[in-house]
Scaffold this motif. Structure first.
Motif, PDB file in Angstrom:
ATOM      1  N   SER A 200       0.825  -1.203   0.000  1.00  0.00           N
ATOM      2  CA  SER A 200       0.000   0.000   0.000  1.00  0.00           C
ATOM      3  C   SER A 200       0.867   1.264   0.000  1.00  0.00           C
ATOM      4  O   SER A 200       2.076   1.211   0.275  1.00  0.00           O
ATOM      5  CB  SER A 200      -0.906   0.006   1.236  1.00  0.00           C
ATOM      6  N   LYS A 201       0.235   2.398  -0.291  1.00  0.00           N
ATOM      7  CA  LYS A 201       0.972   3.662  -0.351  1.00  0.00           C
ATOM      8  C   LYS A 201       1.595   4.007   0.990  1.00  0.00           C
ATOM      9  O   LYS A 201       2.744   4.477   1.052  1.00  0.00           O
ATOM     10  CB  LYS A 201       0.033   4.784  -0.806  1.00  0.00           C
ATOM     11  N   SER A 202       0.868   3.754   2.093  1.00  0.00           N
ATOM     12  CA  SER A 202       1.399   4.102   3.422  1.00  0.00           C
ATOM     13  C   SER A 202       2.589   3.220   3.787  1.00  0.00           C
ATOM     14  O   SER A 202       3.604   3.714   4.307  1.00  0.00           O
ATOM     15  CB  SER A 202       0.301   3.976   4.477  1.00  0.00           C
ATOM     16  N   ILE A 203       2.485   1.926   3.511  1.00  0.00           N
ATOM     17  CA  ILE A 203       3.606   1.023   3.793  1.00  0.00           C
ATOM     18  C   ILE A 203       4.790   1.375   2.912  1.00  0.00           C
ATOM     19  O   ILE A 203       5.953   1.353   3.351  1.00  0.00           O
ATOM     20  CB  ILE A 203       3.191  -0.445   3.575  1.00  0.00           C
ATOM     21  N   ARG A 204       4.509   1.706   1.656  1.00  0.00           N
ATOM     22  CA  ARG A 204       5.575   2.090   0.733  1.00  0.00           C
ATOM     23  C   ARG A 204       6.332   3.308   1.261  1.00  0.00           C
ATOM     24  O   ARG A 204       7.569   3.362   1.212  1.00  0.00           O
ATOM     25  CB  ARG A 204       4.968   2.370  -0.635  1.00  0.00           C
ATOM     26  N   SER A 205       5.615   4.269   1.798  1.00  0.00           N
ATOM     27  CA  SER A 205       6.255   5.478   2.337  1.00  0.00           C
ATOM     28  C   SER A 205       7.102   5.148   3.560  1.00  0.00           C
ATOM     29  O   SER A 205       8.209   5.676   3.720  1.00  0.00           O
ATOM     30  CB  SER A 205       5.186   6.505   2.703  1.00  0.00           C
ATOM     31  N   LYS A 206       6.602   4.258   4.421  1.00  0.00           N
ATOM     32  CA  LYS A 206       7.362   3.879   5.614  1.00  0.00           C
ATOM     33  C   LYS A 206       8.670   3.175   5.237  1.00  0.00           C
ATOM     34  O   LYS A 206       9.715   3.431   5.826  1.00  0.00           O
ATOM     35  CB  LYS A 206       6.513   2.974   6.505  1.00  0.00           C
ATOM     36  N   ILE A 207       8.576   2.278   4.277  1.00  0.00           N
ATOM     37  CA  ILE A 207       9.772   1.544   3.860  1.00  0.00           C
ATOM     38  C   ILE A 207      10.803   2.496   3.261  1.00  0.00           C
ATOM     39  O   ILE A 207      12.006   2.396   3.541  1.00  0.00           O
ATOM     40  CB  ILE A 207       9.398   0.441   2.855  1.00  0.00           C
ATOM     41  N   PHE A 210      12.448   4.487   5.984  1.00  0.00           N
ATOM     42  CA  PHE A 210      13.402   3.641   6.699  1.00  0.00           C
ATOM     43  C   PHE A 210      14.685   3.485   5.889  1.00  0.00           C
ATOM     44  O   PHE A 210      15.791   3.560   6.437  1.00  0.00           O
ATOM     45  CB  PHE A 210      12.779   2.266   6.957  1.00  0.00           C
ATOM     46  N   ARG A 211      14.524   3.263   4.579  1.00  0.00           N
ATOM     47  CA  ARG A 211      15.698   3.069   3.735  1.00  0.00           C
ATOM     48  C   ARG A 211      16.570   4.324   3.710  1.00  0.00           C
ATOM     49  O   ARG A 211      17.797   4.247   3.784  1.00  0.00           O
ATOM     50  CB  ARG A 211      15.257   2.697   2.319  1.00  0.00           C
ATOM     51  N   ARG A 212      15.941   5.499   3.581  1.00  0.00           N
ATOM     52  CA  ARG A 212      16.720   6.748   3.568  1.00  0.00           C
ATOM     53  C   ARG A 212      17.438   6.965   4.892  1.00  0.00           C
ATOM     54  O   ARG A 212      18.603   7.379   4.929  1.00  0.00           O
ATOM     55  CB  ARG A 212      15.808   7.934   3.258  1.00  0.00           C
ATOM     56  N   ARG A 213      16.751   6.644   5.982  1.00  0.00           N
ATOM     57  CA  ARG A 213      17.321   6.929   7.309  1.00  0.00           C
ATOM     58  C   ARG A 213      18.431   5.979   7.686  1.00  0.00           C
ATOM     59  O   ARG A 213      19.461   6.401   8.240  1.00  0.00           O
ATOM     60  CB  ARG A 213      16.207   6.870   8.356  1.00  0.00           C
ATOM     61  N   TYR A 214      18.243   4.672   7.382  1.00  0.00           N
ATOM     62  CA  TYR A 214      19.192   3.690   7.879  1.00  0.00           C
ATOM     63  C   TYR A 214      20.143   3.126   6.824  1.00  0.00           C
ATOM     64  O   TYR A 214      21.233   2.662   7.154  1.00  0.00           O
ATOM     65  CB  TYR A 214      18.447   2.522   8.532  1.00  0.00           C
ATOM     66  N   LEU A 215      19.746   3.164   5.560  1.00  0.00           N
ATOM     67  CA  LEU A 215      20.569   2.527   4.530  1.00  0.00           C
ATOM     68  C   LEU A 215      21.263   3.538   3.621  1.00  0.00           C
ATOM     69  O   LEU A 215      22.467   3.453   3.399  1.00  0.00           O
ATOM     70  CB  LEU A 215      19.715   1.572   3.696  1.00  0.00           C
ATOM     71  N   ASP A 217      21.766   6.908   3.933  1.00  0.00           N
ATOM     72  CA  ASP A 217      22.683   7.830   4.618  1.00  0.00           C
ATOM     73  C   ASP A 217      22.964   7.402   6.054  1.00  0.00           C
ATOM     74  O   ASP A 217      23.582   8.162   6.810  1.00  0.00           O
ATOM     75  CB  ASP A 217      22.093   9.253   4.640  1.00  0.00           C
ATOM     76  N   GLY A 218      22.506   6.215   6.427  1.00  0.00           N
ATOM     77  CA  GLY A 218      22.628   5.783   7.806  1.00  0.00           C
ATOM     78  C   GLY A 218      23.804   4.851   8.050  1.00  0.00           C
ATOM     79  O   GLY A 218      24.706   4.719   7.214  1.00  0.00           O
ATOM     80  N   PRO A 219      23.794   4.181   9.205  1.00  0.00           N
ATOM     81  CA  PRO A 219      24.952   3.365   9.615  1.00  0.00           C
ATOM     82  C   PRO A 219      24.995   1.971   8.979  1.00  0.00           C
ATOM     83  O   PRO A 219      25.965   1.235   9.187  1.00  0.00           O
ATOM     84  CB  PRO A 219      24.765   3.250  11.124  1.00  0.00           C
ATOM     85  N   TYR A 220      23.963   1.569   8.226  1.00  0.00           N
ATOM     86  CA  TYR A 220      23.902   0.201   7.709  1.00  0.00           C
ATOM     87  C   TYR A 220      23.993   0.174   6.183  1.00  0.00           C
ATOM     88  O   TYR A 220      23.667   1.147   5.509  1.00  0.00           O
ATOM     89  CB  TYR A 220      22.597  -0.477   8.142  1.00  0.00           C
ATOM     90  N   ARG A 221      24.425  -0.949   5.673  1.00  0.00           N
ATOM     91  CA  ARG A 221      24.478  -1.148   4.230  1.00  0.00           C
ATOM     92  C   ARG A 221      24.240  -2.620   3.925  1.00  0.00           C
ATOM     93  O   ARG A 221      24.472  -3.485   4.768  1.00  0.00           O
ATOM     94  CB  ARG A 221      25.817  -0.697   3.648  1.00  0.00           C
ATOM     95  N   ILE A 222      23.759  -2.871   2.731  1.00  0.00           N
ATOM     96  CA  ILE A 222      23.500  -4.239   2.281  1.00  0.00           C
ATOM     97  C   ILE A 222      24.565  -4.618   1.259  1.00  0.00           C
ATOM     98  O   ILE A 222      24.800  -3.882   0.284  1.00  0.00           O
ATOM     99  CB  ILE A 222      22.096  -4.362   1.660  1.00  0.00           C
ATOM    100  N   THR A 223      25.220  -5.729   1.467  1.00  0.00           N
ATOM    101  CA  THR A 223      26.251  -6.198   0.555  1.00  0.00           C
ATOM    102  C   THR A 223      25.989  -7.661   0.199  1.00  0.00           C
ATOM    103  O   THR A 223      25.195  -8.337   0.847  1.00  0.00           O
ATOM    104  CB  THR A 223      27.657  -6.087   1.182  1.00  0.00           C
ATOM    105  N   LEU A 224      26.663  -8.139  -0.823  1.00  0.00           N
ATOM    106  CA  LEU A 224      26.594  -9.538  -1.230  1.00  0.00           C
ATOM    107  C   LEU A 224      27.789 -10.284  -0.654  1.00  0.00           C
ATOM    108  O   LEU A 224      28.906  -9.766  -0.617  1.00  0.00           O
ATOM    109  CB  LEU A 224      26.584  -9.663  -2.753  1.00  0.00           C
ATOM    110  N   THR A 225      27.525 -11.516  -0.213  1.00  0.00           N
ATOM    111  CA  THR A 225      28.605 -12.340   0.311  1.00  0.00           C
ATOM    112  C   THR A 225      29.541 -12.759  -0.815  1.00  0.00           C
ATOM    113  O   THR A 225      29.106 -13.126  -1.901  1.00  0.00           O
ATOM    114  CB  THR A 225      28.029 -13.589   0.997  1.00  0.00           C
ATOM    115  N   THR A 226      30.826 -12.706  -0.542  1.00  0.00           N
ATOM    116  CA  THR A 226      31.859 -13.148  -1.473  1.00  0.00           C
ATOM    117  C   THR A 226      32.537 -14.388  -0.896  1.00  0.00           C
ATOM    118  O   THR A 226      32.350 -14.714   0.293  1.00  0.00           O
ATOM    119  CB  THR A 226      32.920 -12.054  -1.673  1.00  0.00           C
ATOM    120  N   PRO A 227      33.320 -15.114  -1.697  1.00  0.00           N
ATOM    121  CA  PRO A 227      34.051 -16.267  -1.132  1.00  0.00           C
ATOM    122  C   PRO A 227      34.903 -15.884   0.068  1.00  0.00           C
ATOM    123  O   PRO A 227      35.056 -16.678   1.012  1.00  0.00           O
ATOM    124  CB  PRO A 227      34.914 -16.735  -2.317  1.00  0.00           C
TER     125      PRO A 227
END
Length: 274
Positions: A200-207, A210-215, A217-227
Motif C-alpha cells: 500500500s501507499k502508506s507502507i511504501r512510504s514507511k519503507i 526507513f531506507r533513507r534513514r538507515y541505509l 545515509d545511515g549506519p547500515y548497508r546491504i552487501t553480497l557475500t563473497t568467497p
C-alpha cells in the motif's frame, strides 16, 4: 568411471538420459543448466548452478545427476534431476541396498527436485523415471519439491507392477503445520517495482523513509557475500539464528538445525521398488 550414459529412450519422446557422477561431467552441463534454470518458473536458488555445483563438489562419490536431453547442445536439455545416493544395510532383506533422495539434502537445500523445460515436462519426467527404473536401487524419497505436480508425472512413469509409490504426510505441531507446503510469490524485477506493485501507499512510504534513514545515509548497508566473506557471514547468521531460538529449542535441536530456517514445498516419499 567419470561419466556414464544410460541411453534410455522415453516412451513417445526422442529423449535419452545421461547419468553424470563426476565434476568434469557436471562442469560440461553448466550452460544447459543455467539456461534451464532461466526458463523454469519453478527454479530457485537451491537448484541454481552455483549452489548445486558447490554442494556436489563438497560431497564427491555420493551423487548422480540425471539429465534428459534430445541432443548435445545446451538447448537440447529438457530436465535435470540431482540425486544423492547412499548404501543401507537391510536386516530384513539381508543385503546392502542403494537409496536415493534429492541431492539438495546433502546440505541445507530445502526446495529441491527437478529443473525442467516447461514445454517438455511430461516427456522429460517419463524419460527420467524410465532411466531411473533401470538402475539398481531399493528406495527413492523426495521431499520439499518446488513443483510437486512434477512428482506426480514422474511417479506415473514407474511400472506399478514393479514399484510401489506412497505419498506420506509430513507435519509438525500436532499435524497442524504441513511441512511439505510453503507459500511462494513471484517477485518483480526490482525492489522499487515490488513497492509500487505490491504494498500500500502508506507502507511504501514507511519503507522508503526507513531506507533513507538507515541505509542510504545511515549506519547500515546491504552487501553480497563473497568467497572471502562467506565464513564470517555464515557465522554471523548462525549467531543471530541461535539468539532468536535458544529459549525455544533444545540444545540438541539447536545443534542439529544450525542455521536452517525454512522448509520447501511439495513432496513424494518414499518410492520403493517392489
Amino acid at each position: 568411471m567419470n561419466v556414464t550414459a544410460a541411453l534410455t529412450p522415453a516412451t513417445g519422446a526422442d529423449l535419452r538420459v545421461e547419468v553424470i557422477d563426476s565434476l568434469d561431467g557436471l562442469t560440461m552441463l553448466r550452460r544447459g543448466w543455467e539456461r534451464l534454470a532461466g526458463i523454469d518458473p519453478h527454479a530457485g536458488f537451491f537448484l541454481s548452478w552455483r549452489w548445486m555445483k558447490t554442494l556436489l563438489a563438497d560431497n564427491p562419490g555420493t551423487w548422480h545427476v540425471l539429465v534428459a536431453r534430445s541432443g548435445t547442445a545446451p538447448q537440447d536439455i529438457a530436465a535435470i534431476l540431482p540425486l544423492r545416493h547412499a548404501f543401507h544395510w537391510s536386516d530384513s532383506a539381508g543385503a546392502c541396498q542403494t537409496r536415493y533422495d534429492a541431492a539438495g539434502r546433502l546440505g541445507l537445500s530445502d526446495a529441491t527436485g527437478f529443473l525442467c523445460d516447461p514445454t517438455r515436462e511430461a516427456p522429460a519426467m517419463a524419460a527420467l523415471a524410465n532411466a531411473l527404473a533401470a538402475l539398481p536401487w531399493r528406495r527413492l524419497s523426495l521431499r520439499y519439491l518446488s513443483a510437486p505436480e512434477r512428482a506426480r508425472l514422474f511417479a506415473a512413469g514407474f511400472d506399478p507392477e514393479k514399484f510401489r509409490v506412497t505419498w506420506p504426510a509430513y507435519s509438525d505441531n500436532g499435524g497442524v503445520t504441513d511441512k511439505l507446503r510453503v507459500p511462494t510469490v513471484a517477485l518483480p524485477e526490482s525492489s522499487d517495482a515490488y513497492l509500487q506493485e505490491t504494498v500500500s501507499k502508506s507502507i511504501r512510504s514507511k519503507i522508503r523513509r526507513f531506507r533513507r534513514r538507515y541505509l542510504d545515509d545511515g549506519p547500515y548497508r546491504i552487501t553480497l557475500t563473497t568467497p572471502e566473506s562467506f565464513a564470517r557471514n555464515a557465522d554471523a547468521l548462525q549467531m543471530l539464528w541461535r539468539a532468536r531460538w535458544h529459549e525455544t529449542l533444545s540444545s540438541q535441536a539447536l545443534e542439529n538445525c544450525g542455521a536452517k530456517v525454512g522448509h520447501g514445498s511439495g513432496g513424494m516419499s518414499p518410492l520403493r521398488a517392489a
